[in-house]
Design a protein around this motif. Structure first.
Motif, PDB file in Angstrom:
ATOM      1  N   TRP A  65       4.437   6.997   4.015  1.00  0.00           N
ATOM      2  CA  TRP A  65       3.813   6.896   2.684  1.00  0.00           C
ATOM      3  C   TRP A  65       4.292   8.049   1.803  1.00  0.00           C
ATOM      4  O   TRP A  65       4.674   7.866   0.647  1.00  0.00           O
ATOM      5  CB  TRP A  65       2.289   6.916   2.834  1.00  0.00           C
ATOM      6  CG  TRP A  65       1.541   6.418   1.643  1.00  0.00           C
ATOM      7  CD1 TRP A  65       2.072   5.961   0.459  1.00  0.00           C
ATOM      8  CD2 TRP A  65       0.120   6.309   1.517  1.00  0.00           C
ATOM      9  NE1 TRP A  65       1.066   5.575  -0.384  1.00  0.00           N
ATOM     10  CE2 TRP A  65      -0.142   5.775   0.237  1.00  0.00           C
ATOM     11  CE3 TRP A  65      -0.961   6.601   2.348  1.00  0.00           C
ATOM     12  CZ2 TRP A  65      -1.446   5.536  -0.224  1.00  0.00           C
ATOM     13  CZ3 TRP A  65      -2.249   6.356   1.890  1.00  0.00           C
ATOM     14  CH2 TRP A  65      -2.487   5.833   0.623  1.00  0.00           C
ATOM     15  N   GLU A  66       4.275   9.267   2.375  1.00  0.00           N
ATOM     16  CA  GLU A  66       4.745  10.443   1.631  1.00  0.00           C
ATOM     17  C   GLU A  66       6.240  10.312   1.302  1.00  0.00           C
ATOM     18  O   GLU A  66       6.688  10.693   0.229  1.00  0.00           O
ATOM     19  CB  GLU A  66       4.489  11.711   2.449  1.00  0.00           C
ATOM     20  CG  GLU A  66       4.932  13.013   1.778  1.00  0.00           C
ATOM     21  CD  GLU A  66       4.111  13.357   0.534  1.00  0.00           C
ATOM     22  OE1 GLU A  66       2.912  13.019   0.496  1.00  0.00           O
ATOM     23  OE2 GLU A  66       4.677  13.959  -0.402  1.00  0.00           O
ATOM     24  N   GLU A  73       0.828  -1.209   0.000  1.00  0.00           N
ATOM     25  CA  GLU A  73       0.000   0.000   0.000  1.00  0.00           C
ATOM     26  C   GLU A  73       0.859   1.255   0.000  1.00  0.00           C
ATOM     27  O   GLU A  73       0.450   2.295  -0.501  1.00  0.00           O
ATOM     28  CB  GLU A  73      -0.907   0.024   1.235  1.00  0.00           C
ATOM     29  CG  GLU A  73      -1.989  -1.033   1.260  1.00  0.00           C
ATOM     30  CD  GLU A  73      -3.014  -0.847   0.158  1.00  0.00           C
ATOM     31  OE1 GLU A  73      -3.314   0.298  -0.201  1.00  0.00           O
ATOM     32  OE2 GLU A  73      -3.501  -1.865  -0.355  1.00  0.00           O
ATOM     33  N   PHE A  74       2.019   1.155   0.601  1.00  0.00           N
ATOM     34  CA  PHE A  74       2.873   2.342   0.754  1.00  0.00           C
ATOM     35  C   PHE A  74       3.992   2.403  -0.286  1.00  0.00           C
ATOM     36  O   PHE A  74       4.987   3.088  -0.105  1.00  0.00           O
ATOM     37  CB  PHE A  74       3.457   2.376   2.172  1.00  0.00           C
ATOM     38  CG  PHE A  74       2.431   2.626   3.248  1.00  0.00           C
ATOM     39  CD1 PHE A  74       1.265   3.341   2.988  1.00  0.00           C
ATOM     40  CD2 PHE A  74       2.626   2.158   4.546  1.00  0.00           C
ATOM     41  CE1 PHE A  74       0.322   3.579   3.979  1.00  0.00           C
ATOM     42  CE2 PHE A  74       1.695   2.393   5.553  1.00  0.00           C
ATOM     43  CZ  PHE A  74       0.533   3.104   5.267  1.00  0.00           C
ATOM     44  N   GLY A  75       3.845   1.682  -1.398  1.00  0.00           N
ATOM     45  CA  GLY A  75       4.790   1.783  -2.507  1.00  0.00           C
ATOM     46  C   GLY A  75       5.733   0.591  -2.588  1.00  0.00           C
ATOM     47  O   GLY A  75       6.157   0.047  -1.570  1.00  0.00           O
ATOM     48  N   VAL A 108       6.443   7.534  -1.505  1.00  0.00           N
ATOM     49  CA  VAL A 108       5.783   7.914  -2.761  1.00  0.00           C
ATOM     50  C   VAL A 108       5.517   9.419  -2.709  1.00  0.00           C
ATOM     51  O   VAL A 108       4.396   9.853  -2.502  1.00  0.00           O
ATOM     52  CB  VAL A 108       4.442   7.145  -2.930  1.00  0.00           C
ATOM     53  CG1 VAL A 108       3.887   7.340  -4.337  1.00  0.00           C
ATOM     54  CG2 VAL A 108       4.607   5.656  -2.632  1.00  0.00           C
ATOM     55  N   LEU A 141      -0.335  11.828  -1.289  1.00  0.00           N
ATOM     56  CA  LEU A 141      -0.807  10.675  -0.528  1.00  0.00           C
ATOM     57  C   LEU A 141      -0.520  10.823   0.962  1.00  0.00           C
ATOM     58  O   LEU A 141      -1.142  10.167   1.792  1.00  0.00           O
ATOM     59  CB  LEU A 141      -0.148   9.393  -1.051  1.00  0.00           C
ATOM     60  CG  LEU A 141      -0.451   9.053  -2.513  1.00  0.00           C
ATOM     61  CD1 LEU A 141       0.422   7.905  -2.999  1.00  0.00           C
ATOM     62  CD2 LEU A 141      -1.923   8.699  -2.683  1.00  0.00           C
ATOM     63  N   ARG A 173      -2.249   0.977  -6.652  1.00  0.00           N
ATOM     64  CA  ARG A 173      -3.512   0.734  -7.358  1.00  0.00           C
ATOM     65  C   ARG A 173      -3.302   0.225  -8.779  1.00  0.00           C
ATOM     66  O   ARG A 173      -4.256   0.047  -9.536  1.00  0.00           O
ATOM     67  CB  ARG A 173      -4.367   2.009  -7.410  1.00  0.00           C
ATOM     68  CG  ARG A 173      -4.904   2.514  -6.090  1.00  0.00           C
ATOM     69  CD  ARG A 173      -5.971   1.592  -5.517  1.00  0.00           C
ATOM     70  NE  ARG A 173      -5.371   0.625  -4.619  1.00  0.00           N
ATOM     71  CZ  ARG A 173      -5.011   0.861  -3.368  1.00  0.00           C
ATOM     72  NH1 ARG A 173      -5.237   2.020  -2.836  1.00  0.00           N
ATOM     73  NH2 ARG A 173      -4.446  -0.083  -2.642  1.00  0.00           N
ATOM     74  N   SER A 218      -2.032   6.324  -6.691  1.00  0.00           N
ATOM     75  CA  SER A 218      -1.104   5.553  -5.884  1.00  0.00           C
ATOM     76  C   SER A 218      -0.591   4.366  -6.706  1.00  0.00           C
ATOM     77  O   SER A 218      -1.372   3.644  -7.328  1.00  0.00           O
ATOM     78  CB  SER A 218      -1.823   5.043  -4.638  1.00  0.00           C
ATOM     79  OG  SER A 218      -1.040   4.070  -3.997  1.00  0.00           O
ATOM     80  N   TRP A 278      -6.150   2.348 -13.738  1.00  0.00           N
ATOM     81  CA  TRP A 278      -5.015   3.052 -13.121  1.00  0.00           C
ATOM     82  C   TRP A 278      -4.492   4.123 -14.063  1.00  0.00           C
ATOM     83  O   TRP A 278      -4.399   3.911 -15.274  1.00  0.00           O
ATOM     84  CB  TRP A 278      -3.888   2.076 -12.777  1.00  0.00           C
ATOM     85  CG  TRP A 278      -2.812   2.762 -11.987  1.00  0.00           C
ATOM     86  CD1 TRP A 278      -2.773   2.954 -10.651  1.00  0.00           C
ATOM     87  CD2 TRP A 278      -1.613   3.369 -12.505  1.00  0.00           C
ATOM     88  NE1 TRP A 278      -1.652   3.637 -10.284  1.00  0.00           N
ATOM     89  CE2 TRP A 278      -0.908   3.917 -11.401  1.00  0.00           C
ATOM     90  CE3 TRP A 278      -1.074   3.521 -13.794  1.00  0.00           C
ATOM     91  CZ2 TRP A 278       0.312   4.583 -11.540  1.00  0.00           C
ATOM     92  CZ3 TRP A 278       0.136   4.195 -13.933  1.00  0.00           C
ATOM     93  CH2 TRP A 278       0.819   4.712 -12.808  1.00  0.00           C
TER      94      TRP A 278
END
Ligand code: GLC
Ligand code: CA
Length: 533
Positions: A382-383, A150-152, A386, A391, A234, A231, A226
């Motif tokens: 997350w930031e 989820e966080f890259g 990515v 996000l 996704r 993100s 997508w």
């Protein structure tokens, strides 16, 4: 103050939940980070606001890679937040004020510093190896599947020492537990008992849709929708990594534990469309009492869209399933930023007059907005992973604005995230002294919800929804209330309005005004009207 029971309804049905993000609520020991004694110091404020329950985001020992959502010991308190004694005192102090206390339970993953994972990664033969999800590399050394974090990046991280990959739905510092292992289940159910025995009134269960993945590790299909700017996680549809059928068995086991105590609640965090979400109530309501309904956050702010959302949600609810509504939390842009400060008042009226349990995120009651975070102060992983896509969740996690002093009364030290530039204007102290403030509106709405059970447990019916106004009825025991929301910046006149009197306007400047056939709403105004019949 203490809530009496409304006949036939549990506290978590007619009550209002308030989410505390503990790092940012109140710092009591001057280290720039909020803590449990800080929360204790603000209980009177919360009781006065009128809420019934506080849900506190994770307070457990954690390396803070994801600010507490990476737990290294489920049965203790991180020294940053205080001690177990502080916690016990907080429970007692909350209960003394008639407030329930809900903890965050993070079953999907631990920290990579949790002793279970340290043991698991120590060797392939380790007793707890299978407590996590380990797999060999593909023939070319590639990860076992195309699953994404989820966080890259990949959801698989290679472990050199033991020559296998482990799976993590979020950060590599948050390895996923293997819920197919009976000992994992037992250990994690014991965590619930530990806190229930200490008197907590329930749990918000984190990231439950991620709890179990496809056993055969089949690839996720590509996401045809997508686009650049979305993100990277996704890029694939999470068909094999989310919402797997076995999750319901695990939830039912959690529920059986909670039901061994009286009057406890389980609230599930599942980001799913309605048809999937409803399964989280469980067969014969054996699952979560409240699977979070986040759809207000994502629905266009427009009367007919909101009316359709409510209708679809109500229609999808299982027999006996209790609804709930959320406008924001520590993961989303704040409602006053999404809709603007004026519509945020209308949104507050909507949230607190819909059928079902409302959850308020700290700071929404004073209209806090997202705070821009300079690059050198970014905290959210997350930031960091990515960057630049918006996000990052820091803007919605800045310190609570208590007053106009240097650090907004949050701390005596520089806070871990910057305080909003507008805190001298937007703060609790200023709004407490202003009878027309956002805070005054929240208090009035919560008070009215308490004095008029139609607003909490009454029936809901749509009256009308057009380009500018949403009108619905709440009815209970011979009382009929109409909620009329002007969702635009222009004034709006409603003709042939049933006779009655205005109980509350979002502008807080008219109460008990008689309605004689016409209701005039000013721009961005919402009203609650008690009709004569
Ligand atoms: C949930 C939490 C979020 C956290 C994630 C991983 O979505 O709300 O803050 O980062 O789970 O635990
Ligand atoms: Ca502190």
């Amino acid at each position: 103050m203490a809530q009496e029971r409304l006949a036939g309804h549990a506290w978590w049905q007619h009550g209002v939940v308030y989410q505390i993000y503990p790092r940012s609520f109140q710092d009591a020991n001057g280290d720039g980070i909020g803590d449990l004694p800080g929360i204790g110091a603000r209980l009177d404020y919360l009781a006065d606001l009128g809420i019934d329950a506080i849900w506190i985001s994770p307070i457990y020992p954690s390396p803070m890679a994801d600010f507490g959502y990476d737990v290294s010991d489920y049965c203790a308190v991180d020294p940053i937040f205080g001690t177990l004694e502080d916690f016990d005192q907080l429970v007692a102090a909350a209960h003394a004020r008639g407030l329930k206390l809900i903890l965050d339970y993070v079953p999907n993953h631990t920290s990579d510093q949790h002793p279970w994972f340290i043991e698991s990664r120590s060797s392939r033969e380790a007793g707890r190896r299978d407590w996590y999800i380990w797999r060999d590399a593909g023939p070319d050394g590639a990860p076992p599947s195309n699953w994404l974090s989820e966080f890259g990046g990949s959801a698989w991280t290679w472990d050199d020492a033991t020559g296998q990959y482990y799976y993590h739905a979020y950060l590599k510092e948050q390895p996923d537990l293997n819920w197919r292992h009976p000992d994992v289940r037992q250990a994690m159910l014991d965590v619930l008992r530990f806190w229930l025995d200490r008197g907590v009134d329930g749990f918000r269960v984190d990231a439950i849709h991620h709890l179990i993945e496809d056993e055969q590790l089949r690839d996720n299909p590509p996401n045809p929708d997508w686009q650049d700017g979305m993100s990277p996680a996704r890029r694939v549809l999470r068909a094999r990594t989310m919402d797997q059928p076995e999750v319901h068995d695990a939830i039912a086991a959690m529920r059986r534990v909670a039901d061994g105590y009286d009057d406890r609640v389980l609230i599930g965090e599942a980001h799913l469309p309605f048809d999937r979400l409803m399964a989280y109530y469980g067969v014969d309501l054996s699952g979560f009492q409240l699977p979070f309904n986040f759809h207000l956050i994502f629905t266009p702010w427009q009367p007919s869209a909101i009316a359709s959302l409510i209708a679809a949600y109500e229609a999808a609810l299982p027999e006996g399933g209790w609804p709930n509504w959320v406008l924001g939390n520590h993961d989303r842009s704040r409602v006053a930023s999404r809709l603007g400060p004026r519509q945020a008042r209308v949104a507050a009226m909507l949230l607190l007059t819909l059928r079902g349990t409302p959850t308020i995120y700290e700071g929404e009651e004073i209209g806090m907005t997202d705070v821009p975070i300079p690059p050198d102060r970014v905290q959210d992983p997350w930031e960091r992973n990515v960057p630049g896509l918006g996000l990052g969740r820091d803007p919605a996690r800045t310190p609570m604005q208590w007053d106009a002093t240097a650090h907004a009364g949050f701390s005596t030290a520089e806070p871990w995230l910057p305080v909003a530039a507008d805190h001298a204007k937007i703060n609790v102290a200023a709004q407490a002294a202003d009878p027309r403030s956002m805070l005054a509106l929240y208090r009035a709405l919560i008070r009215l919800r308490r004095t008029e059970p139609a607003l909490s447990i009454g029936g809901y019916q749509l009256v009308s929804a057009d380009e500018s106004a949403l009108v619905y009825e709440r009815r209970h025991e011979g009382k009929r209330l109409l909620v009329v929301l002007n969702m635009t910046g222009s004034k709006r006149v409603l003709q042939h309005f049933p006779p009655g009197r205005v109980l509350l306007s979002t502008l807080l400047d008219q109460a008990d005004g008689r309605i004689q056939g016409t209701l005039e709403l000013r721009s961005n105004e919402g009203c609650i009207v008690m009709t004569d019949i």
